[in-house]
Scaffold this active site. Sequence first.
Site, PDB file in Angstrom:
ATOM      1  N   LYS A  84     -76.342  54.413  70.177  1.00 47.13           N
ATOM      2  CA  LYS A  84     -76.456  54.520  68.799  1.00 47.13           C
ATOM      3  C   LYS A  84     -75.195  54.384  68.136  1.00 47.13           C
ATOM      4  O   LYS A  84     -74.171  54.926  68.793  1.00 47.13           O
ATOM      5  CB  LYS A  84     -76.943  55.922  68.725  1.00 47.13           C
ATOM      6  CG  LYS A  84     -76.903  56.329  67.126  1.00 47.13           C
ATOM      7  CD  LYS A  84     -77.558  57.602  66.917  1.00 47.13           C
ATOM      8  CE  LYS A  84     -77.279  58.442  65.748  1.00 47.13           C
ATOM      9  NZ  LYS A  84     -78.108  59.748  65.556  1.00 47.13           N
TER      10      LYS A  84
HETATM   11  C1  R5P Z   1     -74.992  62.308  65.078  1.00 44.93           C
HETATM   12  O1  R5P Z   1     -73.894  62.728  65.506  1.00 44.93           O
HETATM   13  C2  R5P Z   1     -75.662  63.162  63.847  1.00 44.93           C
HETATM   14  O2  R5P Z   1     -75.801  64.276  64.610  1.00 44.93           O
HETATM   15  C3  R5P Z   1     -76.880  62.366  63.582  1.00 44.93           C
HETATM   16  O3  R5P Z   1     -77.787  61.995  64.577  1.00 44.93           O
HETATM   17  C4  R5P Z   1     -76.530  61.037  63.059  1.00 44.93           C
HETATM   18  O4  R5P Z   1     -75.450  61.090  62.505  1.00 44.93           O
HETATM   19  C5  R5P Z   1     -77.646  60.337  62.618  1.00 44.93           C
HETATM   20  O5  R5P Z   1     -77.972  60.853  61.399  1.00 44.93           O
HETATM   21  P1  R5P Z   1     -77.308  60.292  59.858  1.00 44.93           P
HETATM   22  O6  R5P Z   1     -78.442  58.925  59.707  1.00 44.93           O
HETATM   23  O7  R5P Z   1     -77.587  61.187  59.074  1.00 44.93           O
HETATM   24  O8  R5P Z   1     -75.878  59.728  60.267  1.00 44.93           O
END
Ligand code: R5P
Length: 293
Positions: free
Chosen positions: A206
Amino acid sequence: MADAVGNKASKDYGVGVPPPDSGGFPIKGAGHLDWGMQHRLAQMFSPASGNTVMLAFDHGYIMGPTSGLERLDLVIPPLAPYVNVLMGTRGAFKTCVPPTVQKPICLRSTYDTSVLFEDMTVGGGIAIDMENAVAMDAVAVAVQTFIGSAGEARSLELLARTVDAGTKAGIPTLGVVAVGKDMARTEQFFLLATRMLAENGAHVVKSYYCDGFEHVTHACPVPIVIAGGKKLPESEALTMAYRAINEGARGVDMGRNIFQADDPNAMAQAVGKVVHEAFTDKRAYEFYLDVKS
Ligand code: R5P
């Protein structure tokens, strides 16, 4: 040991050249995995599109009740039909997502320091072990990593140990690239971080979208899904998802840009149109406006 000084700059990413054959298994880099691991990955990525919409709602693990996630029990179950995977913490699932919501889950398996801590990039530790992740019926576990920051070595150790335990259990590991507040979100950084996570065993990575993202996806031997980051206007979030998919991402693991949207259910569906049905960003935004209540 390889020496970064004097290295030739990387330049040939083979854009347009398909990845190596995965022995008929449709997920990049996963052709040699065991059946159980492949079976779980096949629940994460749509067999039709090869892509995934993961809904990230793990923000409370460091931020507390983020806007849009004040009541997980009211927000998450209605969104589940529109996504492929729910990604959150053990506590959130156990208390706020009924097990009758038939949706694969990715468990955040590491804890980190809160937003109050002076340097969040020091990282944390294991929040749930593999035995308990199996008991939760997880299709994947997520490990936060801090490349280029104080917690780099510790988080890579957690990643490697999680991959080891997950390999025995048949559970893939999602390596999450964290970006410290003082770090630039550059192509060079994401090239380095995503490749490091994949080479240290992550089955899916990710990352964030960036300029030059096509190079990042091509240089990473496993699928990349993008986080959404801070809330953008819906049309811009759809443009980011569209560009990411067109530049080689295999999906999104998106939170705030879905659950903080004016209409989260419509936004989750619109993101799905981009990710799975090759909608352009413009068409997906029109769809969003049509569906929005
Ligand atoms: C990552 O460290 C966060 O906990 C979220 O999973 C990630 O940032 C994805 O969420 P967002 O799309 O709100 O950035």
